[in-house]
Design a protein around this motif. Structure first.
Motif, short mmCIF file in Angstrom:
data_model
loop_
_atom_site.label_atom_id
_atom_site.label_comp_id
_atom_site.label_asym_id
_atom_site.label_seq_id
_atom_site.Cartn_x
_atom_site.Cartn_y
_atom_site.Cartn_z
N SER A 196 0.80 -1.08 0.13
CA SER A 196 0.02 0.03 0.12
C SER A 196 0.93 1.35 -0.04
O SER A 196 0.51 2.11 -0.78
N LEU A 197 1.94 1.39 0.79
CA LEU A 197 2.94 2.23 0.77
C LEU A 197 3.59 2.59 -0.51
O LEU A 197 3.55 3.71 -0.92
N GLU A 198 4.04 1.76 -1.10
CA GLU A 198 4.93 1.68 -2.51
C GLU A 198 3.92 2.17 -3.51
O GLU A 198 4.35 2.90 -4.50
N LEU A 199 2.73 1.42 -3.72
CA LEU A 199 1.92 1.77 -4.62
C LEU A 199 1.46 3.27 -4.51
O LEU A 199 1.42 4.10 -5.49
N ALA A 200 1.20 3.79 -3.29
CA ALA A 200 0.85 5.09 -3.01
C ALA A 200 2.05 6.11 -3.59
O ALA A 200 2.02 7.14 -4.06
N ALA A 201 3.34 5.84 -3.10
CA ALA A 201 4.36 6.58 -3.57
C ALA A 201 4.73 6.47 -4.99
O ALA A 201 5.01 7.70 -5.66
N LEU A 202 4.37 5.38 -5.75
CA LEU A 202 4.60 5.23 -7.14
C LEU A 202 3.66 6.28 -8.01
O LEU A 202 3.94 6.77 -9.09
N GLU A 203 2.44 6.36 -7.40
CA GLU A 203 1.55 7.12 -8.10
C GLU A 203 1.78 8.68 -7.95
O GLU A 203 1.32 9.55 -8.70
N LYS A 204 2.68 9.04 -6.97
CA LYS A 204 3.15 10.43 -6.96
C LYS A 204 4.03 10.73 -8.08
O LYS A 204 4.19 12.03 -8.28
N PHE A 205 4.70 9.81 -8.84
CA PHE A 205 5.47 9.94 -9.79
C PHE A 205 5.16 9.07 -10.85
O PHE A 205 5.51 8.28 -11.14
N PRO A 206 3.86 9.53 -11.59
CA PRO A 206 3.38 8.82 -12.69
C PRO A 206 4.41 8.21 -13.93
O PRO A 206 4.25 7.11 -14.50
N ARG A 207 5.29 8.91 -14.09
CA ARG A 207 6.20 8.57 -15.27
C ARG A 207 7.63 7.71 -14.77
O ARG A 207 8.21 7.23 -15.55
#
Length: 358
Positions: A106-117
């Motif tokens: 959950s933490l890593e997916l949320a972090a990845l969505e902060k940087f879509p590219r």
């Protein structure tokens, strides 16, 4: 789960290679099933030719895993096999002796969505001694040869508001995360623990793990992936990286072999990159020199003076700027008929002088 919820929840294909670790692989699977996330998992267990009771031990998970068996071909071949089978929007890697903490995905997916590219996300990790449950934090810094700051390594940052699962576990509500290309920094040390990473499947394209190099294969994979598209870093430990010395651990490979593989890795990845060499030839030379020096010492202790002399010739070929006073002593030792005995005695004396390791 409704059809709408299913469509909205991402699927993570977890690639879990295993070899002769029937008990540990069960712990790894349990840690996936304990994830506090809305994401759905496709758990692909690749049995890399185990000769123990792995197949029988995994029967209890038959309804929640996708199980395949291959002839023993090594960790990276098993990962590549899993990549060919994966159907999820994301790819996660989990070694069979590591364990995820419940908030990891959950933490890593949320972090990845902060940087879509960005192509992938990874986190810090604990070095874990399970028999006493000792967890050494900030494991990623133990890999690096000198102190550093996240600002030094990464170009971008963002504030991430944590979801309930992560906030409850970490006792914080917000976290600063980082993003950038770590291709340069990977020259000096690995930058990603595979078990602590999640990758966008469409970012991988034709990239695969080098199957001929069990020592630096994942190091190489993530160096290339980061250079193609930035990676996100979460400076929180989400994964337990088990510290143990069972017969299958890669660190049990002879030190000289590991050093030779690292040297070959640097030469195929950075030295063969003309653009990188135009800007960073000095760093490549320095890194190679350090490895060659360590290799010569290891070979002398192993009693292989001829190969030690070869390593020292390669070191000299890097030029005078990379020479050290100790190199002349190594060269002298390498030409003595009793070189290996003397080198071993010196190493023993050093251990006695410094005392037992902490």
């Amino acid at each position: 789960m409704t059809d709408l919820a299913s469509r909205m929840s991402p699927t993570i294909s977890v690639l879990l290679p295993t070899f002769n670790r029937s008990q540990l692989v069960q712990e790894a699977i349990e840690s996936i099933l304990k994830q506090r996330t809305d994401a759905r998992f496709e758990i692909i267990v690749i049995n890399d030719g185990s000769s123990d009771d792995t197949e029988e031990a995994l029967q209890k998970f038959r309804d929640v895993i996708r199980y395949v068996r291959q002839e023993n071909a090594g960790l990276n071949a098993a990962r590549n096999h899993g990549l060919e089978l994966a159907t999820g929007e994301y790819i996660a890697l989990l070694d069979d002796d590591d364990v995820w903490l419940p908030f990891k995905t959950s933490l890593e997916l949320a972090a990845l969505e902060k940087f879509p590219r960005a192509a992938f996300v990874h986190s810090d990790f604990f070095i874990w001694k399970p028999h006493v449950d000792v967890r050494r934090p900030d494991g990623i810094r133990t890999w690096y040869p000198r102190p550093f700051s996240w600002e030094e390594l990464y170009e971008h940052s963002a504030e991430l508001e944590l979801d309930a699962a992560a906030a409850e576990a970490l006792k914080i509500s917000r976290l600063k995360i980082w993003c950038g290309d770590t291709y340069y920094w990977a020259l000096f040390a690995p930058m990603v623990l595979p078990s602590a990473a999640i990758i966008r499947r469409d970012a991988i394209a034709d990239l695969r793990f080098p199957e001929f190099d069990s020592t630096c294969g994942d190091w190489d994979f993530f160096a290339q992936l980061s250079h193609r598209s930035d990676g996100v870093f979460v400076p929180i430990e989400t994964t337990l990286n088990r510290s143990h010395e069972d017969p299958w651990r890669l660190t049990r490979i002879d030190g000289a072999i590991q050093l030779r593989r690292r040297l070959a890795f640097i030469r195929r990845r950075w030295r063969s990159d003309p653009e990188f060499m135009r800007m960073h030839a000095r760093e490549v030379d320095c890194t190679e020199a350090q490895i060659l020096r360590s290799l010569a010492k290891r070979l002398l202790v192993n009693g292989d003076a001829a190969q030690a002399r070869t390593a020292l010739r390669e070191l000299r070929a890097l030029g005078p700027s990379e020479r050290r006073a100790t190199d002349y002593m190594l060269a002298m030792l390498a030409h003595l008929p009793f070189a290996s005995s003397l080198a071993g005695a010196l190493r023993s004396l050093k251990r006695v002088a410094t005392g037992p390791a902490a």
